[in-house]
Design a protein around this motif. Sequence first.
Motif, PDB file in Angstrom:
ATOM      1  N   VAL A  68       1.114  -0.756  -0.294  1.00 56.41           N
ATOM      2  CA  VAL A  68       0.225   0.203   0.011  1.00 56.41           C
ATOM      3  C   VAL A  68       0.382   0.839  -0.116  1.00 56.41           C
ATOM      4  O   VAL A  68       2.078   1.264   0.684  1.00 56.41           O
ATOM      5  CB  VAL A  68      -0.355  -0.084   1.004  1.00 56.41           C
ATOM      6  CG1 VAL A  68      -1.115   1.404   1.513  1.00 56.41           C
ATOM      7  CG2 VAL A  68      -1.924  -0.947   1.191  1.00 56.41           C
ATOM      8  N   VAL A  69       0.980   2.039  -1.130  1.00 55.14           N
ATOM      9  CA  VAL A  69       1.899   3.625  -1.286  1.00 55.14           C
ATOM     10  C   VAL A  69       1.054   4.335  -1.232  1.00 55.14           C
ATOM     11  O   VAL A  69       0.123   4.435  -1.505  1.00 55.14           O
ATOM     12  CB  VAL A  69       2.584   3.074  -2.133  1.00 55.14           C
ATOM     13  CG1 VAL A  69       2.994   2.150  -2.517  1.00 55.14           C
ATOM     14  CG2 VAL A  69       1.778   2.902  -3.782  1.00 55.14           C
ATOM     15  N   VAL A  70       1.511   4.961  -1.014  1.00 55.60           N
ATOM     16  CA  VAL A  70       1.074   6.762  -1.197  1.00 55.60           C
ATOM     17  C   VAL A  70       1.932   7.842  -2.004  1.00 55.60           C
ATOM     18  O   VAL A  70       2.871   7.614  -1.956  1.00 55.60           O
ATOM     19  CB  VAL A  70       1.685   7.797   0.822  1.00 55.60           C
ATOM     20  CG1 VAL A  70       1.096   9.409   0.116  1.00 55.60           C
ATOM     21  CG2 VAL A  70       0.836   7.278   2.068  1.00 55.60           C
ATOM     22  N   LEU A  71       0.482   7.830  -3.063  1.00 56.19           N
ATOM     23  CA  LEU A  71       1.652   8.875  -4.232  1.00 56.19           C
ATOM     24  C   LEU A  71       1.125  10.393  -4.195  1.00 56.19           C
ATOM     25  O   LEU A  71       0.410  10.333  -3.715  1.00 56.19           O
ATOM     26  CB  LEU A  71       0.818   7.504  -5.506  1.00 56.19           C
ATOM     27  CG  LEU A  71       0.030   7.179  -5.365  1.00 56.19           C
ATOM     28  CD1 LEU A  71      -0.598   7.775  -7.056  1.00 56.19           C
ATOM     29  CD2 LEU A  71      -0.359   6.103  -5.776  1.00 56.19           C
ATOM     30  N   VAL A  72       1.371  11.048  -5.165  1.00 53.25           N
ATOM     31  CA  VAL A  72       0.914  11.960  -5.472  1.00 53.25           C
ATOM     32  C   VAL A  72       0.306  12.062  -6.520  1.00 53.25           C
ATOM     33  O   VAL A  72      -0.591  11.801  -7.603  1.00 53.25           O
ATOM     34  CB  VAL A  72       2.287  13.471  -6.216  1.00 53.25           C
ATOM     35  CG1 VAL A  72       1.814  14.557  -6.509  1.00 53.25           C
ATOM     36  CG2 VAL A  72       3.626  13.215  -5.309  1.00 53.25           C
ATOM     37  N   LYS A  73      -0.779  12.917  -6.243  1.00 52.87           N
ATOM     38  CA  LYS A  73      -2.136  13.008  -6.702  1.00 52.87           C
ATOM     39  C   LYS A  73      -2.294  13.696  -7.968  1.00 52.87           C
ATOM     40  O   LYS A  73      -1.393  14.463  -8.383  1.00 52.87           O
ATOM     41  CB  LYS A  73      -3.638  12.967  -5.493  1.00 52.87           C
ATOM     42  CG  LYS A  73      -4.460  13.749  -6.838  1.00 52.87           C
ATOM     43  CD  LYS A  73      -5.944  13.735  -6.205  1.00 52.87           C
ATOM     44  CE  LYS A  73      -5.800  13.965  -4.329  1.00 52.87           C
ATOM     45  NZ  LYS A  73      -7.189  14.678  -3.862  1.00 52.87           N
ATOM     46  N   PRO A  74      -2.622  13.036  -9.393  1.00 53.21           N
ATOM     47  CA  PRO A  74      -2.461  13.368 -10.611  1.00 53.21           C
ATOM     48  C   PRO A  74      -3.290  15.394 -10.524  1.00 53.21           C
ATOM     49  O   PRO A  74      -4.518  14.588 -10.166  1.00 53.21           O
ATOM     50  CB  PRO A  74      -2.622  12.440 -11.754  1.00 53.21           C
ATOM     51  CG  PRO A  74      -3.758  11.585 -10.914  1.00 53.21           C
ATOM     52  CD  PRO A  74      -2.988  11.630  -9.489  1.00 53.21           C
ATOM     53  N   GLU A  75      -3.096  15.737 -11.517  1.00 54.46           N
ATOM     54  CA  GLU A  75      -3.818  17.437 -11.286  1.00 54.46           C
ATOM     55  C   GLU A  75      -5.478  17.127 -11.569  1.00 54.46           C
ATOM     56  O   GLU A  75      -6.264  17.284 -11.759  1.00 54.46           O
ATOM     57  CB  GLU A  75      -2.994  18.181 -11.590  1.00 54.46           C
ATOM     58  CG  GLU A  75      -3.560  19.938 -12.092  1.00 54.46           C
ATOM     59  CD  GLU A  75      -2.511  20.962 -11.854  1.00 54.46           C
ATOM     60  OE1 GLU A  75      -2.825  21.215 -13.194  1.00 54.46           O
ATOM     61  OE2 GLU A  75      -2.015  21.375 -11.443  1.00 54.46           O
ATOM     62  N   CYS A  76      -4.591  16.657 -12.881  1.00 55.10           N
ATOM     63  CA  CYS A  76      -5.821  15.653 -13.842  1.00 55.10           C
ATOM     64  C   CYS A  76      -5.773  14.800 -14.964  1.00 55.10           C
ATOM     65  O   CYS A  76      -4.430  13.887 -14.782  1.00 55.10           O
ATOM     66  CB  CYS A  76      -6.719  16.333 -14.666  1.00 55.10           C
ATOM     67  SG  CYS A  76      -5.337  17.590 -16.065  1.00 55.10           S
TER      68      CYS A  76
END
Length: 156
Positions: A68-76
Motif C-alpha cells: 500500500v503506497v502513498v502517491l502524489v495525486k494527478p492534477e487531472c
Amino acid sequence: MTPWAFAAAAPAMTAVVAVTVVAVVCVRTRRSRLRVTVAGQSMAPALTPGQVVIAHRVGPGGLRTGDVVVLVKPECPGDWWWPAVGGPVGEGAWLLKRLAALPGDPVPPPVSTSLGVTGVVPEGVAVVLGDNTAASVDSRDFGFVPVDRVIARVPR
C-alpha cells in the motif's frame, strides 16, 4: 579558559549537545515518515475512512507489488505534477493505493481492459489499484503512475 571554568561549563555544553542531537533525530524521523488520514472507501476493507496510517518514505528500489503506497495525486487524468515548495502539499495532494504492478510485470487485466494496453508495464512507471474497485479512482482511470510519484509505503 581555565580548566576550572571549562569544568563548570561542561554540563551546560553537554545539555546543548544533547538537545541538538534530539532535535536532529526528530527532524530526520519527521522527514522519513508521513502521517496520512484515509479519505474515502477506495481501500476498504484494508483501510477505512478516518483511519490514520504512518507511511515510510521510500525510493523506487524499496517498492514491492502488493504494497500500500502513498502517491502524489494527478492534477487531472494523465497529467502528473509535483507540488512546488510552498505549493499545495499534504494529505489533499496524496492518494493511498495498492501497488499492483512494477516495471516489467504484466499489465493487470483491469488496467489492460480499461486502457486498451497489453504486455508489460514500461520502465519508470507502475500500476496502482484500490482494493474496493467500485469506489476507487486508480490506474484504470488515470493510467500508469510515474514511479517517482510514489513517495511512501505503508508498512505491512
